[in-house]
Design an enzyme around this catalytic site. Sequence first.
Site, short mmCIF file in Angstrom:
data_model
loop_
_atom_site.label_atom_id
_atom_site.label_comp_id
_atom_site.label_asym_id
_atom_site.label_seq_id
_atom_site.Cartn_x
_atom_site.Cartn_y
_atom_site.Cartn_z
N LYS A 1 -6.70 -31.68 3.42
CA LYS A 1 -5.88 -32.78 3.96
C LYS A 1 -6.52 -34.16 3.83
O LYS A 1 -6.24 -35.08 4.60
CB LYS A 1 -5.46 -32.54 5.42
CG LYS A 1 -4.86 -31.20 5.74
CD LYS A 1 -3.94 -30.66 4.69
CE LYS A 1 -2.60 -31.37 4.62
NZ LYS A 1 -1.79 -30.80 3.49
N HIS B 1 -12.36 -27.10 -2.35
CA HIS B 1 -12.65 -27.36 -0.93
C HIS B 1 -13.97 -26.70 -0.54
O HIS B 1 -14.34 -26.69 0.63
CB HIS B 1 -11.57 -26.76 -0.03
CG HIS B 1 -10.22 -27.39 -0.14
ND1 HIS B 1 -10.02 -28.75 -0.18
CD2 HIS B 1 -8.96 -26.84 -0.17
CE1 HIS B 1 -8.72 -29.00 -0.25
NE2 HIS B 1 -8.06 -27.86 -0.25
N SER C 1 -2.75 -34.61 9.91
CA SER C 1 -2.13 -34.14 8.68
C SER C 1 -2.13 -32.60 8.63
O SER C 1 -1.12 -31.97 8.29
CB SER C 1 -2.89 -34.72 7.48
OG SER C 1 -2.32 -34.28 6.28
P1 A3P Z 1 -0.37 -37.03 5.48
O1 A3P Z 1 -0.05 -35.69 6.02
O2 A3P Z 1 -1.15 -37.86 6.45
O3 A3P Z 1 0.81 -37.76 4.94
P2 A3P Z 1 -4.31 -32.77 0.70
O4 A3P Z 1 -3.71 -32.97 -0.64
O5 A3P Z 1 -5.82 -32.81 0.70
O6 A3P Z 1 -3.75 -31.58 1.39
O7 A3P Z 1 -3.94 -34.04 1.59
C1 A3P Z 1 -2.60 -34.27 1.97
C2 A3P Z 1 -2.50 -35.66 2.53
O8 A3P Z 1 -2.66 -36.63 1.45
C3 A3P Z 1 -1.13 -35.92 3.15
O9 A3P Z 1 -1.38 -36.84 4.23
C4 A3P Z 1 -0.40 -36.58 1.99
O10 A3P Z 1 0.73 -37.32 2.35
C5 A3P Z 1 -1.51 -37.48 1.44
N1 A3P Z 1 -1.24 -37.97 0.09
C6 A3P Z 1 -0.97 -37.26 -1.02
N2 A3P Z 1 -0.70 -38.08 -2.04
C7 A3P Z 1 -0.81 -39.35 -1.57
C8 A3P Z 1 -0.62 -40.66 -2.14
N3 A3P Z 1 -0.24 -40.83 -3.39
N4 A3P Z 1 -0.80 -41.74 -1.33
C9 A3P Z 1 -1.19 -41.58 -0.04
N5 A3P Z 1 -1.36 -40.37 0.55
C10 A3P Z 1 -1.16 -39.27 -0.21
#
Ligand code: A3P
Length: 286
Positions: free
Chosen positions: A44, A99, A129
């Site tokens: 996340k 991870h 998140s």
């Molecule tokens: P949120 O839940 O706060 O929106 P991961 O890919 O490590 O699982 O992380 C997911 C988080 O990264 C989510 O956060 C997602 O919305 C955010 N995320 C993914 N792509 C993004 C982008 N282009 N700009 C900003 N946040 C992004």
Amino acid sequence: MSSSKYIQYHGLLLPSAAHSMESLEFAQNFSVEDSDVFAVTYPKSGTIWMQEILPLLLNGGDLTPIHTIPNWDRAPWLEETRLAVVVDQLPSPRALVSHLPYHLMPPSFLASKAKVIYVMRNPKDVVVSSYYFHQMAGFLHDPGTFEEFMEKFLEGRVLFGKWTDHVKSWKHTELGDRIMYITYEEMVQDLPAALRRMSDFLGRNLSEEVIQKIAENCSFKTMKTNTMSNFSLIPKGLMDDNKSPFLRKGVVGDWKNHFTSEQLTRFKSVISKELENESFSLPWSL
Ligand code: A3P
């Protein structure tokens, strides 16, 4: 926690939907190449964002992979089952994500010259998140209340263990100039600047035009509508974006909408205690 939804790996909890003992063994025996580039994150913290960014930085901004290959196959997780399926189709230089903590990376990684971009996100936004992710992901346990989930997070009874252990492990490596640190917050604040920094680190000489093109195509708004990146190809039983989309808010500071002042005090005190003897400081105040 014992449940078929999870497997235990060196004391870490991993979802069995995407991991198996075979995939973890495959990762351990994986032959890392000097030209490989890893984006490493605690869950996340911006993993799928890096799955969008890395292939474009490495191929000079050709959008074909992000329009034709799902994120999990274009920059696969080292530890997940898909790697064995797609490994022979990955273009060189290969983009991978992980991870895993540093000490569980395969021996061939340590012996190689492969580079790593470690993306770190404020843990208060990580826990929020992750809380929503657990609501939408049918392959994970229901998170319960935010209060309950925050306790689990602080105790490390969540995917890939404690946030502080992950950060500590990647802050203390012998990788020297093979590792670059960046924050999710830095990427949100000025994506073109973050891309320039990553491109320099990877030895890519990308023009300003290409940097801008990559930034536009890796924006939250664009990714949200890209079926190859927004997990809409996954059956609803596994990921239900009606409950909460994977690309949820993409902002800095959403924790303010979720933490009570008591929770904030507890969160800060646990995290700062676990990091009190560390030589590094966090790039944000807790
Ligand atoms: P949120 O839940 O706060 O929106 P991961 O890919 O490590 O699982 O992380 C997911 C988080 O990264 C989510 O956060 C997602 O919305 C955010 N995320 C993914 N792509 C993004 C982008 N282009 N700009 C900003 N946040 C992004």
